[in-house]
Design a protein around this motif. Structure first.
Motif, mmCIF file in Angstrom:
data_model
loop_
_atom_site.group_PDB
_atom_site.id
_atom_site.type_symbol
_atom_site.label_atom_id
_atom_site.label_comp_id
_atom_site.label_asym_id
_atom_site.label_seq_id
_atom_site.Cartn_x
_atom_site.Cartn_y
_atom_site.Cartn_z
ATOM 1 N N ALA A 122 -59.092 -7.845 -5.123
ATOM 2 C CA ALA A 122 -57.727 -8.062 -5.590
ATOM 3 C C ALA A 122 -56.712 -7.429 -4.647
ATOM 4 O O ALA A 122 -55.656 -7.990 -4.408
ATOM 5 N N SER A 123 -57.030 -6.247 -4.087
ATOM 6 C CA SER A 123 -56.092 -5.601 -3.174
ATOM 7 C C SER A 123 -55.982 -6.394 -1.868
ATOM 8 O O SER A 123 -54.922 -6.444 -1.259
ATOM 9 N N GLY A 124 -57.093 -7.010 -1.444
ATOM 10 C CA GLY A 124 -57.063 -7.847 -0.245
ATOM 11 C C GLY A 124 -56.188 -9.070 -0.451
ATOM 12 O O GLY A 124 -55.431 -9.470 0.420
ATOM 13 N N LEU A 125 -56.260 -9.673 -1.621
ATOM 14 C CA LEU A 125 -55.450 -10.838 -1.941
ATOM 15 C C LEU A 125 -53.979 -10.449 -2.018
ATOM 16 O O LEU A 125 -53.105 -11.169 -1.533
ATOM 17 N N SER A 126 -53.706 -9.289 -2.599
ATOM 18 C CA SER A 126 -52.335 -8.799 -2.684
ATOM 19 C C SER A 126 -51.753 -8.575 -1.285
ATOM 20 O O SER A 126 -50.600 -8.916 -1.018
ATOM 21 N N TYR A 127 -52.554 -8.012 -0.392
ATOM 22 C CA TYR A 127 -52.121 -7.797 0.983
ATOM 23 C C TYR A 127 -51.814 -9.133 1.668
ATOM 24 O O TYR A 127 -50.813 -9.275 2.361
ATOM 25 N N LEU A 128 -52.668 -10.138 1.440
ATOM 26 C CA LEU A 128 -52.448 -11.457 2.047
ATOM 27 C C LEU A 128 -51.157 -12.087 1.527
ATOM 28 O O LEU A 128 -50.405 -12.699 2.293
ATOM 29 N N LYS A 129 -50.883 -11.932 0.236
ATOM 30 C CA LYS A 129 -49.648 -12.471 -0.329
ATOM 31 C C LYS A 129 -48.431 -11.781 0.297
ATOM 32 O O LYS A 129 -47.465 -12.433 0.671
ATOM 33 N N GLN A 130 -48.502 -10.454 0.403
ATOM 34 C CA GLN A 130 -47.387 -9.715 0.989
ATOM 35 C C GLN A 130 -47.167 -10.151 2.444
ATOM 36 O O GLN A 130 -46.035 -10.355 2.879
ATOM 37 N N HIS A 131 -48.264 -10.282 3.169
ATOM 38 C CA HIS A 131 -48.172 -10.697 4.573
ATOM 39 C C HIS A 131 -47.576 -12.108 4.671
ATOM 40 O O HIS A 131 -46.712 -12.375 5.510
ATOM 41 N N PHE A 132 -48.025 -12.998 3.801
ATOM 42 C CA PHE A 132 -47.518 -14.368 3.794
ATOM 43 C C PHE A 132 -46.008 -14.375 3.537
ATOM 44 O O PHE A 132 -45.252 -15.056 4.228
ATOM 45 N N TYR A 133 -45.561 -13.612 2.542
ATOM 46 C CA TYR A 133 -44.136 -13.577 2.214
ATOM 47 C C TYR A 133 -43.306 -12.971 3.346
ATOM 48 O O TYR A 133 -42.194 -13.418 3.620
ATOM 49 N N ARG A 134 -43.836 -11.983 4.010
ATOM 50 C CA ARG A 134 -43.125 -11.405 5.152
ATOM 51 C C ARG A 134 -42.968 -12.434 6.272
ATOM 52 O O ARG A 134 -41.886 -12.620 6.833
ATOM 53 N N VAL A 135 -44.076 -13.091 6.605
ATOM 54 C CA VAL A 135 -44.041 -14.091 7.677
ATOM 55 C C VAL A 135 -43.122 -15.246 7.291
ATOM 56 O O VAL A 135 -42.318 -15.715 8.108
ATOM 57 N N ALA A 136 -43.192 -15.698 6.065
ATOM 58 C CA ALA A 136 -42.334 -16.796 5.607
ATOM 59 C C ALA A 136 -40.864 -16.386 5.648
ATOM 60 O O ALA A 136 -39.995 -17.174 6.044
ATOM 61 N N GLY A 137 -40.568 -15.154 5.268
ATOM 62 C CA GLY A 137 -39.192 -14.658 5.303
ATOM 63 C C GLY A 137 -38.642 -14.588 6.711
ATOM 64 O O GLY A 137 -37.505 -14.995 6.978
ATOM 65 N N VAL A 138 -39.450 -14.095 7.626
ATOM 66 C CA VAL A 138 -39.024 -14.015 9.024
ATOM 67 C C VAL A 138 -38.805 -15.418 9.581
ATOM 68 O O VAL A 138 -37.824 -15.681 10.281
ATOM 69 N N ALA A 139 -39.700 -16.335 9.269
ATOM 70 C CA ALA A 139 -39.563 -17.714 9.754
ATOM 71 C C ALA A 139 -38.300 -18.361 9.201
ATOM 72 O O ALA A 139 -37.588 -19.079 9.912
ATOM 73 N N LEU A 140 -37.991 -18.105 7.936
ATOM 74 C CA LEU A 140 -36.788 -18.664 7.327
ATOM 75 C C LEU A 140 -35.537 -18.114 8.001
ATOM 76 O O LEU A 140 -34.616 -18.863 8.327
#
Length: 85
Positions: free
Chosen positions: A2-20
């Protein structure tokens, strides 16, 4: 797991935010450049003439300035002015 999945979600949102943000930057730059005056400096090596002229204010081209630009970019051999597209 679960912590690995949470990390992936956080990473995804960071990358998506920077791209936006990165994709919005050119729009902001384009808007500000359309509103700003556009100035051009030219030096004709053949005739020695120099010109610094504001050729666009906001979204409007200045006909007198375009005439001056056409003159400095003329065919120096024939002293023939042509319209620049």
């Amino acid at each position: 797991m679960a912590s690995g999945l949470s990390y992936l979600k956080q990473h995804f949102y960071r990358v998506a935010g920077v791209a936006l943000l990165a994709s919005a930057m050119p729009l902001a730059a384009q808007t500000s450049s359309q509103e700003a005056d556009q100035t051009l400096s030219l030096h004709n090596l053949h005739t020695g003439e120099t010109l610094t002229v504001t050729y666009k204010k906001g979204d409007r081209y200045l006909p007198e300035a375009l005439t001056q630009i056409n003159h400095i970019l003329r065919d120096h051999r024939r002293d023939e002015v042509n319209t620049i597209n």
